[in-house]
Design an enzyme around this catalytic site. Structure first.
Site, mmCIF file in Angstrom:
data_model
loop_
_atom_site.group_PDB
_atom_site.id
_atom_site.type_symbol
_atom_site.label_atom_id
_atom_site.label_comp_id
_atom_site.label_asym_id
_atom_site.label_seq_id
_atom_site.Cartn_x
_atom_site.Cartn_y
_atom_site.Cartn_z
ATOM 1 N N LYS A 85 0.846 -1.198 0.000
ATOM 2 C CA LYS A 85 0.000 0.000 0.000
ATOM 3 C C LYS A 85 0.883 1.250 0.000
ATOM 4 O O LYS A 85 1.831 1.344 0.791
ATOM 5 C CB LYS A 85 -0.922 0.014 1.229
ATOM 6 C CG LYS A 85 -2.022 -1.026 1.157
ATOM 7 C CD LYS A 85 -2.779 -1.132 2.460
ATOM 8 C CE LYS A 85 -3.774 -0.031 2.626
ATOM 9 N NZ LYS A 85 -4.544 -0.214 3.889
HETATM 10 C C1 E4P Z 1 -7.599 0.035 4.445
HETATM 11 O O1 E4P Z 1 -6.996 -0.795 5.118
HETATM 12 C C2 E4P Z 1 -7.771 1.397 5.044
HETATM 13 O O2 E4P Z 1 -6.526 1.831 5.566
HETATM 14 C C3 E4P Z 1 -8.820 1.364 6.141
HETATM 15 O O3 E4P Z 1 -10.002 0.777 5.641
HETATM 16 C C4 E4P Z 1 -9.111 2.744 6.709
HETATM 17 O O4 E4P Z 1 -10.217 2.653 7.575
HETATM 18 P P1 E4P Z 1 -10.541 3.869 8.566
HETATM 19 O O5 E4P Z 1 -11.018 5.029 7.711
HETATM 20 O O6 E4P Z 1 -11.630 3.340 9.475
HETATM 21 O O7 E4P Z 1 -9.263 4.193 9.302
#
Ligand code: E4P
Length: 221
Positions: A85
Site C-alpha cells: 500500500k
Molecule cells: C484500508 O486498510 C484502510 O486503511 C482502512 O479501511 C481505513 O479505515 P478507517 O477510515 O476506518 O481508518
C-alpha cells in the site's frame, strides 16, 4: 466482489478466514500500531494464515519515493501474496510507477476522488482504495466516489481494481458491491454484522424446535 478483512489482529483474521468468506487482509500503520507488535512479525504471521491465493496488504511508511520503493521491495520478498500500500501523493505515485516496472503489486490508498484514482491507475497501481467511511463522515458522498471510479475504470477498460476501504456498516458493503467494486475490505465488527439478521436466528430456532417436536412425536408413538 472479493472480501478482505480490515485488521492486523491475527485472531480476528484467523476466525474470519476459517468462516470461508475472506480472501485476504488489509493493514495500515494505525491497524499495525493498534496491535502493539513488530510490523514484520505481524505481517509474516498474517501471511501464514492464508493459502497461496490470498492477498495481504502492507503499507509503506516512508514519504520519499526512493525509500518507498526500497520498503516495497523488502515487503514483496516476504511473499507473492503481498500487495504494497502506497499513500496517494506525488511521491507515492512516483514509487508506484517504479514498482509497476519491477512487477511489484501496489495499492494506492487514501484515495478520496475519481481524479486521484485515475492518476493512480495511470501510474500502474494494481488497486486503488477509496475511503468510503471517511468521505461519508465529512458529509461527502463516499458511494458516489466509488461509483464514479468504477464507471471511469470500466469506460477506460482499466485493469486497476477498486478496493473499497473505510467501510463501517453492512449497507456500505452492499452499496459498493452494487456499484461494481471488485474488492471490499471490512473491519471485524462490520463483517460480523454482515453475517447476522434477527430473522435468520429466529428461523433457525423455529426449524430446530419443529424438528425436535417431530422427533419426540415419533419417539412417543
Ligand atoms: C484500508 O486498510 C484502510 O486503511 C482502512 O479501511 C481505513 O479505515 P478507517 O477510515 O476506518 O481508518
Amino acid at each position: 466482489m472479493k472480501i478482505l478483512i480490515d485488521t492486523a489482529n491475527v485472531e480476528q483474521i484467523r476466525e474470519m478466514y476459517d468462516s470461508g468468506v475472506i480472501c485476504g487482509a488489509t493493514t495500515n500503520p494505525t491497524l499495525i500500531a493498534r496491535e502493539g507488535r513488530e510490523f514484520g512479525e505481524t505481517i509474516r504471521e498474517i501471511l501464514d494464515i492464508f493459502g497461496d491465493e490470498a492477498l495481504v496488504f502492507a503499507e509503506a511508511v516512508s514519504l520519499e519515493s526512493g525509500k518507498m520503493v526500497e520498503e516495497a521491495r523488502e515487503l514483496a520478498k516476504l511473499s507473492p501474496k503481498i500487495v504494497v500500500k502506497i499513500p496517494m501523493c506525488r511521491e507515492g505515485l512516483k514509487a508506484v510507477r517504479a514498482l509497476s516496472r519491477e512487477g511489484i503489486s501496489t495499492a494506492v490508498t487514501l484515495v478520496f476522488s475519481p481524479a486521484q484514482a485515475l492518476l493512480a491507475a495511470s501510474a500502474g497501481a494494481a488497486f486503488v482504495a477509496p475511503f468510503v467511511g471517511r468521505l461519508d463522515d465529512i458529509g461527502a458522498d463516499g458511494l458516489g466516489v466509488v461509483k464514479d471510479i468504477c464507471d471511469i475504470f470500466k469506460a477506460q477498460n482499466s485493469s486497476t481494481q477498486v478496493l473499497c476501504a473505510s467501510l463501517k456498516q453492512p449497507y456500505q458493503v452492499e452499496q459498493v458491491a452494487k456499484a461494481g467494486a471488485g474488492y471490499a475490505t471490512i473491519p471485524y465488527g462490520a463483517l460480523k454484522m454482515c453475517f447476522e439478521h434477527p430473522l435468520s436466528a429466529q428461523g433457525i430456532d423455529m426449524f430446530m424446535d419443529d424438528w425436535a417436536k417431530l422427533q419426540k412425536e415419533i419417539a412417543d408413538k
